[in-house]
Design an enzyme around this catalytic site. Structure first.
Site, PDB file in Angstrom:
ATOM      1  N   HIS A 198      -6.055   2.852  13.615  1.00  0.00           N
ATOM      2  CA  HIS A 198      -5.392   2.506  12.329  1.00  0.00           C
ATOM      3  C   HIS A 198      -6.382   1.260  11.757  1.00  0.00           C
ATOM      4  CE1 HIS A 198      -1.839   4.386  13.978  1.00  0.00           C
ATOM      5  NE2 HIS A 198      -1.432   4.648  12.713  1.00  0.00           N
ATOM      6  N   PRO A 248       8.841   7.358  12.367  1.00  0.00           N
ATOM      7  CA  PRO A 248       7.513   6.731  12.574  1.00  0.00           C
ATOM      8  C   PRO A 248       6.437   7.049  11.885  1.00  0.00           C
ATOM      9  CG  PRO A 248       8.737   7.378  14.565  1.00  0.00           C
ATOM     10  CD  PRO A 248       9.361   8.120  13.330  1.00  0.00           C
ATOM     11  N   ASN A 249       6.642   8.463  11.551  1.00  0.00           N
ATOM     12  CA  ASN A 249       5.275   9.137  10.649  1.00  0.00           C
ATOM     13  C   ASN A 249       5.774  10.119   9.823  1.00  0.00           C
ATOM     14  OD1 ASN A 249       2.897  10.244   9.833  1.00  0.00           O
ATOM     15  ND2 ASN A 249       1.808   9.434  11.691  1.00  0.00           N
ATOM     16  N   GLU A 296       5.940  -8.390 -12.195  1.00  0.00           N
ATOM     17  CA  GLU A 296       4.827  -7.581 -12.513  1.00  0.00           C
ATOM     18  C   GLU A 296       5.628  -6.388 -12.528  1.00  0.00           C
ATOM     19  OE1 GLU A 296       1.034  -8.111 -10.597  1.00  0.00           O
ATOM     20  OE2 GLU A 296       1.622 -10.053 -10.095  1.00  0.00           O
ATOM     21  N   ARG A 341       0.961  -1.135   0.028  1.00  0.00           N
ATOM     22  CA  ARG A 341       0.083   0.038   0.047  1.00  0.00           C
ATOM     23  C   ARG A 341       0.796   1.268  -0.065  1.00  0.00           C
ATOM     24  NH1 ARG A 341      -3.383  -3.453   3.710  1.00  0.00           N
ATOM     25  NH2 ARG A 341      -1.418  -3.156   5.025  1.00  0.00           N
ATOM     26  N   MET A 342       1.945   1.266   0.865  1.00  0.00           N
ATOM     27  CA  MET A 342       2.645   2.573   1.012  1.00  0.00           C
ATOM     28  C   MET A 342       3.724   2.262  -0.149  1.00  0.00           C
ATOM     29  SD  MET A 342       2.098   4.540   3.095  1.00  0.00           S
ATOM     30  CE  MET A 342       3.534   5.679   3.574  1.00  0.00           C
ATOM     31  N   LYS A 368      -2.885  -3.168   9.927  1.00  0.00           N
ATOM     32  CA  LYS A 368      -1.657  -2.723  10.437  1.00  0.00           C
ATOM     33  C   LYS A 368      -1.258  -4.021  11.488  1.00  0.00           C
ATOM     34  CE  LYS A 368       0.253   0.828  13.116  1.00  0.00           C
ATOM     35  NZ  LYS A 368       1.613   0.965  12.068  1.00  0.00           N
TER      36      LYS A 368
HETATM   37  P1  NAP Z   1       1.611  -3.589   3.034  1.00  0.00           P
HETATM   38  O1  NAP Z   1       0.677  -3.198   2.072  1.00  0.00           O
HETATM   39  O2  NAP Z   1       1.369  -5.055   3.521  1.00  0.00           O
HETATM   40  O3  NAP Z   1       3.179  -3.631   2.299  1.00  0.00           O
HETATM   41  C1  NAP Z   1       4.152  -4.213   2.572  1.00  0.00           C
HETATM   42  C2  NAP Z   1       4.818  -4.709   1.628  1.00  0.00           C
HETATM   43  O4  NAP Z   1       6.260  -5.431   1.900  1.00  0.00           O
HETATM   44  C3  NAP Z   1       4.001  -5.885   0.870  1.00  0.00           C
HETATM   45  O5  NAP Z   1       3.884  -5.838  -0.452  1.00  0.00           O
HETATM   46  C4  NAP Z   1       4.726  -7.276   1.419  1.00  0.00           C
HETATM   47  O6  NAP Z   1       4.384  -8.170   0.520  1.00  0.00           O
HETATM   48  C5  NAP Z   1       6.282  -6.583   1.187  1.00  0.00           C
HETATM   49  N1  NAP Z   1       7.179  -7.415   2.173  1.00  0.00           N
HETATM   50  C6  NAP Z   1       6.746  -8.247   3.001  1.00  0.00           C
HETATM   51  N2  NAP Z   1       8.086  -8.785   3.609  1.00  0.00           N
HETATM   52  C7  NAP Z   1       8.911  -8.302   2.765  1.00  0.00           C
HETATM   53  C8  NAP Z   1      10.326  -8.771   2.496  1.00  0.00           C
HETATM   54  N3  NAP Z   1      11.065  -9.324   3.093  1.00  0.00           N
HETATM   55  N4  NAP Z   1      11.144  -7.818   1.463  1.00  0.00           N
HETATM   56  C9  NAP Z   1      10.423  -6.988   0.635  1.00  0.00           C
HETATM   57  N5  NAP Z   1       9.157  -6.739   0.686  1.00  0.00           N
HETATM   58  C10 NAP Z   1       8.419  -7.300   1.535  1.00  0.00           C
HETATM   59  O7  NAP Z   1       1.771  -2.574   4.209  1.00  0.00           O
HETATM   60  P2  NAP Z   1       1.853  -0.775   4.142  1.00  0.00           P
HETATM   61  O8  NAP Z   1       0.506  -0.432   4.722  1.00  0.00           O
HETATM   62  O9  NAP Z   1       2.347  -0.362   2.916  1.00  0.00           O
HETATM   63  O10 NAP Z   1       2.710  -0.573   5.586  1.00  0.00           O
HETATM   64  C11 NAP Z   1       4.140  -0.973   5.357  1.00  0.00           C
HETATM   65  C12 NAP Z   1       4.800  -0.561   6.711  1.00  0.00           C
HETATM   66  O11 NAP Z   1       4.754   1.098   6.667  1.00  0.00           O
HETATM   67  C13 NAP Z   1       3.999  -0.975   8.117  1.00  0.00           C
HETATM   68  O12 NAP Z   1       5.134  -1.195   9.063  1.00  0.00           O
HETATM   69  C14 NAP Z   1       3.280   0.200   8.467  1.00  0.00           C
HETATM   70  O13 NAP Z   1       3.141   0.437   9.737  1.00  0.00           O
HETATM   71  C15 NAP Z   1       4.391   1.407   7.682  1.00  0.00           C
HETATM   72  N6  NAP Z   1       3.667   2.667   7.825  1.00  0.00           N
HETATM   73  C16 NAP Z   1       4.475   3.607   7.973  1.00  0.00           C
HETATM   74  C17 NAP Z   1       4.085   5.088   7.878  1.00  0.00           C
HETATM   75  C18 NAP Z   1       4.784   6.165   8.145  1.00  0.00           C
HETATM   76  O14 NAP Z   1       4.496   7.193   8.052  1.00  0.00           O
HETATM   77  N7  NAP Z   1       6.266   5.790   8.690  1.00  0.00           N
HETATM   78  C19 NAP Z   1       2.924   5.261   7.337  1.00  0.00           C
HETATM   79  C20 NAP Z   1       2.076   4.283   6.967  1.00  0.00           C
HETATM   80  C21 NAP Z   1       2.522   2.705   7.100  1.00  0.00           C
HETATM   81  P3  NAP Z   1       3.116  -9.028   0.544  1.00  0.00           P
HETATM   82  O15 NAP Z   1       1.870  -8.530   0.853  1.00  0.00           O
HETATM   83  O16 NAP Z   1       3.049  -9.903  -0.834  1.00  0.00           O
HETATM   84  O17 NAP Z   1       3.608 -10.223   1.685  1.00  0.00           O
END
Ligand code: NAP
EC number: 1.17.1.8
Length: 265
Positions: A153, A124-125, A40, A12-13, A157
């Protein structure tokens, strides 16, 4: 042009980062890594059309072949520590949005980064509004030291409490300690464990996980016959992108480890 690789490019991010980097005239997207969607096109996954770059497997190999200047990591808490170490060992700067790193892990990464002459940035954000919320909370805390945090959230998450909530609690506690203000005693006894939330630096954090939410936080301050609440809402993941892009451009300016977007604002 700074060359950027996105780890978790199909997430998603990560897909928002692919789009934001692609649209920035000073940055060049050179590739994406993940564990699914291998082969892809990263542009199609990000909704910007074909970019001619596919999702690759294996961060180390991608770093050797694509030679990015900066990696942006939005993966999962269980993988981010290893990902950061791989980047440092390859002498590539890394911007980390993935939450869940412990203070001990951050310290270890900081030592490694200095040793290898690289820069690690962790936020963290990445939203400007959330950083301002923490700044305002630190200003209020010496005057109203009794505070609790509610963070809300989406239900996908993986970690709780959020990194932002932990950082807000740390910030509030530091402001209270610096001002030598006294908190009111909490005489509540929980008849059900968890009813008063999880305490970070003595500040209760309550984590809500529900479909429909993106990233939201309230900081509640209680006083005598009054209370003050500050609230921040990220209603779209694109709210994080100006902070991510800023960090990608500034990461090399601070060698070692930097924690928190406020250092770049
Ligand atoms: P998400 O949609 O689940 O995306 C994570 C991606 O990483 C998925 O595509 C996943 O693949 C992939 N992945 C998993 N293990 C991996 C690895 N070992 N190597 C490479 N890719 C891998 O999650 P999201 O919502 O984008 O959030 C990701 C992280 O960012 C979370 O920890 C969230 O809390 C954090 N976040 C931080 C902020 C900020 O401002 N700092 C804001 C929003 C979110 P699969 O889905 O195919 O398993």
């Amino acid at each position: 042009m700074l060359k950027v690789l996105v780890n978790g490019a199909d997430g998603r991010m990560g897909s928002q980062v692919v789009k934001a980097v692609h649209e920035d005239t000073e940055l060049e997207i050179v590739g994406g890594v993940s564990i699914t969607h291998i082969g892809e096109d990263i542009g199609e996954l990000a909704g910007v059309g074909k970019l001619g770059m596919v999702v690759r497997e294996g961060l180390g190999v991608a770093l050797d072949e694509l030679k990015p200047d900066v990696v942006v990591d939005f993966t999962i808490p269980a993988a981010v520590f290893e990902n950061a170490k791989v980047c440092i060992e390859h002498h590539v700067n890394i911007v980390i949005g993935t939450t869940g790193l412990t203070a001990a892990q951050r310290d270890e990464l900081g030592v490694l980064a200095v040793k290898n002459g690289t820069s690690v940035f962790i936020a963290p954000n990445f939203s400007i509004g959330a950083v301002l919320m923490m700044k305002v909370a630190a200003e209020i805390a010496p005057y109203l030291p009794d505070a609790e945090i509610i963070e809300l959230h989406h239900n996908n998450k993986l970690d709780a409490p959020s990194g932002t909530a932990i950082m807000t609690a740390n910030t509030i506690q530091q402001a209270i300690a610096a001002a030598e203000t006294e908190k009111s005693p909490d005489r509540t006894r929980e008849s059900l464990e968890g009813a008063r939330g999880a305490k970070v630096d003595g500040i209760p954090i309550h984590s809500v996980r529900l479909p429909g939410y993106v990233a939201h936080q309230e900081v509640l301050f209680g006083g005598y016959g009054e209370y003050l609440t500050i609230r921040h809402d990220s209603v779209d993941r694109k709210s994080f992108m100006p902070g991510v892009i800023l960090s990608v451009k500034k990461v090399s300016s601070r060698p070692g480890l930097t924690f928190g977007l406020e250092y770049y604002l």
